[in-house]
Motif scaffolding. Structure first.
Motif, PDB file in Angstrom:
ATOM      1  N   THR A   1       0.830  -1.209   0.000  1.00 30.66           N
ATOM      2  CA  THR A   1       0.000   0.000   0.000  1.00 30.66           C
ATOM      3  C   THR A   1       0.861   1.255   0.000  1.00 30.66           C
ATOM      4  O   THR A   1       0.609   2.201  -0.762  1.00 30.66           O
ATOM      5  N   SER A   2       1.888   1.273   0.837  1.00 33.39           N
ATOM      6  CA  SER A   2       2.758   2.452   0.930  1.00 33.39           C
ATOM      7  C   SER A   2       3.511   2.691  -0.370  1.00 33.39           C
ATOM      8  O   SER A   2       3.679   3.844  -0.803  1.00 33.39           O
ATOM      9  N   ALA A   3       3.976   1.624  -1.002  1.00 31.49           N
ATOM     10  CA  ALA A   3       4.733   1.775  -2.245  1.00 31.49           C
ATOM     11  C   ALA A   3       3.854   2.366  -3.355  1.00 31.49           C
ATOM     12  O   ALA A   3       4.285   3.262  -4.093  1.00 31.49           O
ATOM     13  N   VAL A   4       2.628   1.871  -3.467  1.00 33.42           N
ATOM     14  CA  VAL A   4       1.725   2.393  -4.494  1.00 33.42           C
ATOM     15  C   VAL A   4       1.352   3.843  -4.183  1.00 33.42           C
ATOM     16  O   VAL A   4       1.347   4.709  -5.068  1.00 33.42           O
ATOM     17  N   TYR A   5       1.052   4.119  -2.927  1.00 35.50           N
ATOM     18  CA  TYR A   5       0.676   5.479  -2.520  1.00 35.50           C
ATOM     19  C   TYR A   5       1.811   6.465  -2.775  1.00 35.50           C
ATOM     20  O   TYR A   5       1.586   7.572  -3.307  1.00 35.50           O
ATOM     21  N   ASP A   6       3.020   6.098  -2.402  1.00 32.77           N
ATOM     22  CA  ASP A   6       4.157   7.005  -2.586  1.00 32.77           C
ATOM     23  C   ASP A   6       4.421   7.309  -4.054  1.00 32.77           C
ATOM     24  O   ASP A   6       4.946   8.373  -4.394  1.00 32.77           O
ATOM     25  N   ALA A   7       4.049   6.376  -4.928  1.00 33.85           N
ATOM     26  CA  ALA A   7       4.271   6.588  -6.357  1.00 33.85           C
ATOM     27  C   ALA A   7       3.334   7.638  -6.943  1.00 33.85           C
ATOM     28  O   ALA A   7       3.619   8.183  -8.017  1.00 33.85           O
ATOM     29  N   VAL A   8       2.247   7.985  -6.236  1.00 34.22           N
ATOM     30  CA  VAL A   8       1.244   8.878  -6.817  1.00 34.22           C
ATOM     31  C   VAL A   8       0.851  10.031  -5.896  1.00 34.22           C
ATOM     32  O   VAL A   8       0.173  10.958  -6.307  1.00 34.22           O
ATOM     33  N   ARG A   9       1.293  10.025  -4.671  1.00 38.81           N
ATOM     34  CA  ARG A   9       0.809  10.975  -3.671  1.00 38.81           C
ATOM     35  C   ARG A   9       1.034  12.434  -4.063  1.00 38.81           C
ATOM     36  O   ARG A   9       0.240  13.309  -3.684  1.00 38.81           O
ATOM     37  N   ASP A  10       2.088  12.724  -4.810  1.00 41.37           N
ATOM     38  CA  ASP A  10       2.393  14.111  -5.183  1.00 41.37           C
ATOM     39  C   ASP A  10       1.660  14.565  -6.443  1.00 41.37           C
ATOM     40  O   ASP A  10       1.728  15.747  -6.801  1.00 41.37           O
ATOM     41  N   ASP A  11       0.956  13.652  -7.104  1.00 44.28           N
ATOM     42  CA  ASP A  11       0.354  13.974  -8.391  1.00 44.28           C
ATOM     43  C   ASP A  11      -1.172  14.023  -8.368  1.00 44.28           C
ATOM     44  O   ASP A  11      -1.784  14.502  -9.325  1.00 44.28           O
ATOM     45  N   VAL A  12      -1.780  13.489  -7.325  1.00 45.95           N
ATOM     46  CA  VAL A  12      -3.242  13.508  -7.228  1.00 45.95           C
ATOM     47  C   VAL A  12      -3.646  13.983  -5.847  1.00 45.95           C
ATOM     48  O   VAL A  12      -2.831  14.042  -4.915  1.00 45.95           O
ATOM     49  N   GLU A  13      -4.915  14.310  -5.694  1.00 48.30           N
ATOM     50  CA  GLU A  13      -5.449  14.795  -4.424  1.00 48.30           C
ATOM     51  C   GLU A  13      -5.944  13.615  -3.585  1.00 48.30           C
ATOM     52  O   GLU A  13      -6.754  12.810  -4.036  1.00 48.30           O
ATOM     53  N   PHE A  14      -5.455  13.516  -2.349  1.00 43.15           N
ATOM     54  CA  PHE A  14      -5.933  12.513  -1.402  1.00 43.15           C
ATOM     55  C   PHE A  14      -6.693  13.212  -0.283  1.00 43.15           C
ATOM     56  O   PHE A  14      -6.198  14.191   0.293  1.00 43.15           O
ATOM     57  N   VAL A  15      -7.891  12.720   0.020  1.00 39.35           N
ATOM     58  CA  VAL A  15      -8.714  13.249   1.102  1.00 39.35           C
ATOM     59  C   VAL A  15      -8.993  12.108   2.073  1.00 39.35           C
ATOM     60  O   VAL A  15      -9.710  11.161   1.749  1.00 39.35           O
ATOM     61  N   PHE A  16      -8.393  12.200   3.266  1.00 44.57           N
ATOM     62  CA  PHE A  16      -8.591  11.161   4.275  1.00 44.57           C
ATOM     63  C   PHE A  16      -9.677  11.566   5.267  1.00 44.57           C
ATOM     64  O   PHE A  16     -10.078  12.722   5.345  1.00 44.57           O
ATOM     65  N   ASP A  17     -10.143  10.575   6.021  1.00 38.22           N
ATOM     66  CA  ASP A  17     -11.165  10.791   7.048  1.00 38.22           C
ATOM     67  C   ASP A  17     -12.449  11.365   6.444  1.00 38.22           C
ATOM     68  O   ASP A  17     -13.086  12.241   7.021  1.00 38.22           O
ATOM     69  N   ASP A  18     -12.833  10.850   5.279  1.00 37.53           N
ATOM     70  CA  ASP A  18     -14.050  11.301   4.621  1.00 37.53           C
ATOM     71  C   ASP A  18     -14.521  10.193   3.685  1.00 37.53           C
ATOM     72  O   ASP A  18     -13.784   9.231   3.405  1.00 37.53           O
ATOM     73  N   CYS A  19     -15.736  10.310   3.193  1.00 35.20           N
ATOM     74  CA  CYS A  19     -16.268   9.308   2.271  1.00 35.20           C
ATOM     75  C   CYS A  19     -17.435   9.897   1.496  1.00 35.20           C
ATOM     76  O   CYS A  19     -17.918  10.997   1.799  1.00 35.20           O
ATOM     77  N   ILE A  20     -17.857   9.168   0.486  1.00 33.07           N
ATOM     78  CA  ILE A  20     -18.996   9.590  -0.323  1.00 33.07           C
ATOM     79  C   ILE A  20     -20.280   9.398   0.479  1.00 33.07           C
ATOM     80  O   ILE A  20     -20.526   8.329   1.038  1.00 33.07           O
ATOM     81  N   GLU A  21     -21.101  10.431   0.503  1.00 31.90           N
ATOM     82  CA  GLU A  21     -22.401  10.340   1.169  1.00 31.90           C
ATOM     83  C   GLU A  21     -23.504  10.038   0.159  1.00 31.90           C
ATOM     84  O   GLU A  21     -24.337   9.156   0.376  1.00 31.90           O
TER      85      GLU A  21
END
Length: 405
Positions: free
Chosen positions: A121-141
Motif C-alpha cells: 500500500t505504501s509503495a503504491v501510494y508514494d508513487a502517486v501521492r504528489d500527483d493527485v489529491e488525497f482526502v482522508f477521514d471522509d467518504c462519499i455520502e
C-alpha cells in the motif's frame, strides 16, 4: 486550424476528472494510471491515515508487470518477506508435512513477490501521492448521476462534480451498494469465516507459517520475519454466514471462541489473545457481478470482483484491474471505456476466481475423510497447486498504456 492552434487547443482542454473511493491498493493504483492518462484525480478514504502493517500478500503473474511499469518493483523486492515453509499439523499437534511456501500458494520461486500488505500500500501510494489529491477521514455520502457528470456529496461536507467515479472500497463496498444495490445480490459465500489478529511470537517462528487442522477448523500462525509478533488466523467452516455477528465484535469473539473451545495446539492461547486483540472478522467470499459499471460509475478490485483470500490473488487482481480500467478510459468516453474494461479483463478475473469453488478449499477440509486425503497428498507431494492454477496468474497480457486523445 493550424498545427500550433491544434496543440494549443489540446493544452487548454480541461482534464477529465475522476473520483476514486478507497486508498488501499486498487484505489491508489488506479489513481496512478488515471493520472498518467491525463485525468485529474481525487482519492477519498474513510480512514484517517493510510493503513500500514497487515499480513503478507502476494504479487504474482501479470501484476508483476503492473508494478514494474509503476517503477516500484525494486522497492517491493527489497521488502520481500520470503516465507520459507508452511508446516501442517494434525489434530494431535504432530507434523503432517512441511511444504515450501511457494508450492502452497502457487507462486513462482524467485519471481513472484510476497510483501506485507502495508508495504505494498505504501509503495503504491508514494508513487502517486504528489500527483493527485488525497482526502482522508471522509467518504462519499450521495451520488447523483447526470448526462454531464456525477454529483457527489461528501460526509465531511461539500459537493463536487466528476466525470467518472470509481469504487475501490473493498469487499463491503459502499459505492457498490449505493449504485448497484445490496451486497447480498453479488456476494458468493464460500463456506468459511475467519478472525485475524497479531499476537506474541512465543514459538520463535521466523519466515515461516504453521497450520493446525481438524475437520472444518484451522489455526494458523504466520511469521513475516523474525520479530516478536506473528499474524494469527482462526478459520472455520459454517454453512451460512453469521450475519448477526457482522456488526457486533463481542458476538464475533464468542462465536470464534465457541468453535475453538476444544481445539488443540496453540488454539487456546490464540483464542485468549483474540478476546483482547483488535480483531478482524469476516467471511470467506467472492463478489460476482454481471456488470462492473453503471452510467458514469464503475468498480475495481474487491469491490467489483473479490476472489477471496483462498485464491491468494486479491492484491494482484486489484493491481491488474486498476491498470486495465485506466487504459480503457484513456481514449474513450466513460460508457465505451467501462465496456472495454469489462471486455478485456473479465475472463482473467473469472479464471482466477474459479481457482477455488464453493466449499472445496483444499487446505481446509470440512470432513475427517477430506482431511485425511489432504494430509496424504501433503506427505506424498511437495506441491499443492497445479500448473494450471499458476498459469491463470499470467493469463492476461497488459496492453501498452493508451495516450489521452
Amino acid at each position: 486550424m493550424t498545427f500550433d492552434g491544434l496543440m494549443a487547443d489540446v493544452r487548454n482542454r480541461p482534464r477529465p476528472s475522476a473520483l476514486v473511493s478507497g486508498a488501499s491498493i486498487a484505489g491508489p493504483a488506479l489513481a496512478y494510471w488515471l493520472n498518467r492518462c491525463g485525468f485529474e484525480v481525487t482519492v477519498v478514504e474513510k480512514a484517517g491515515t493510510l493503513r500500514g502493517g497487515g499480513y503478507p500478500v502476494d504479487v504474482r503473474g501479470t501484476a508483476l508487470e503492473v508494478v514494474r511499469r509503476m517503477g516500484i518493483l525494486p522497492r517491493l523486492r527489497d521488502v520481500h518477506v520470503d516465507t520459507g515453509r508452511t508446516t501442517f499439523l494434525d489434530e494431535d499437534g504432530s507434523v503432517v508435512a512441511s511444504i515450501a511456501q511457494d508450492a502452497v500458494v502457487g507462486s513462482v520461486t524467485e519471481r513472484d513477490i510476497e510483501v506485507r500488505r502495508g508495504d505494498l500500500t505504501s509503495a503504491v501510494y508514494d508513487a502517486v501521492r504528489d500527483d493527485v489529491e488525497f482526502v482522508f477521514d471522509d467518504c462519499i455520502e450521495t451520488l447523483d448521476q447526470t448526462p454531464g457528470g456525477v454529483g457527489v456529496t461528501f460526509r465531511g461536507g461539500g459537493c463536487r462534480t466528476f466525470d467518472v467515479v470509481v469504487g475501490a472500497d473493498g469487499l463491503h463496498s459502499r459505492t457498490r451498494e449505493m449504485v448497484f444495490g445490496p451486497e447480498e445480490g453479488f456476494h458468493r459465500y464460500l463456506g468459511y469465516c475467519f478472525a485475524g489478529f497479531t499476537m506474541r511470537n512465543t514459538l520463535g517462528l521466523s519466515h515461516e507459517a504453521m497450520m493446525w487442522n481438524s475437520p472444518g477448523r484451522a489455526a494458523a500462525l504466520c511469521a513475516a520475519g523474525d520479530g516478536d509478533e506473528v499474524h494469527a488466523f482462526l478459520i472455520f467452516a459454517r454453512p451460512e454466514p453469521p450475519f448477526d455477528a457482522f456488526r457486533n465484535p463481542e458476538a464475533q469473539r464468542e462465536l470464534v471462541a465457541g468453535i475453538f473451545a476444544d481445539a488443540g495446539w496453540e488454539a487456546p492461547a490464540m483464542v485468549a489473545t483474540m478476546r483482547e486483540a483488535d480483531e478482524f472478522f469476516d467471511v470467506v467470499s467472492q463478489i460476482r457481478m454481471p456488470s462492473w459499471s453503471s452510467g458514469r460509475v464503475a468498480l475495481v478490485g474487491d469491490a467489483a470482483f473479490a476472489p477471496s483470500f483462498l485464491t491468494g490473488q486479491g492484491s494482484s487482481l486489484a493491481l491488474v484491474g486498476a491498470y486495465m480500467l485506466a487504459d480503457s478510459l484513456a481514449d474513450r468516453s466513460p460508457a465505451a471505456g467501462f465496456a472495454a474494461y469489462e471486455h478485456r479483463t473479465r475472463e482473467f478475473v473469472t479464471l482466477n476466481q474459479d481457482v477455488v469453488g464453493e466449499g472445496d478449499a483444499r487446505l481446509f477440509p470440512t470432513t475427517a475423510r477430506g482431511l485425511e486425503q489432504r494430509n496424504e497428498m501433503l506427505r506424498r507431494l511437495d506441491t499443492v497447486p497445479s500448473p494450471g492454477e499458476r498459469h491463470v496468474h499470467s493469463a492476461l497480457t497488459l496492453p501498452e498504456l493508451s495516450p489521452m486523445t
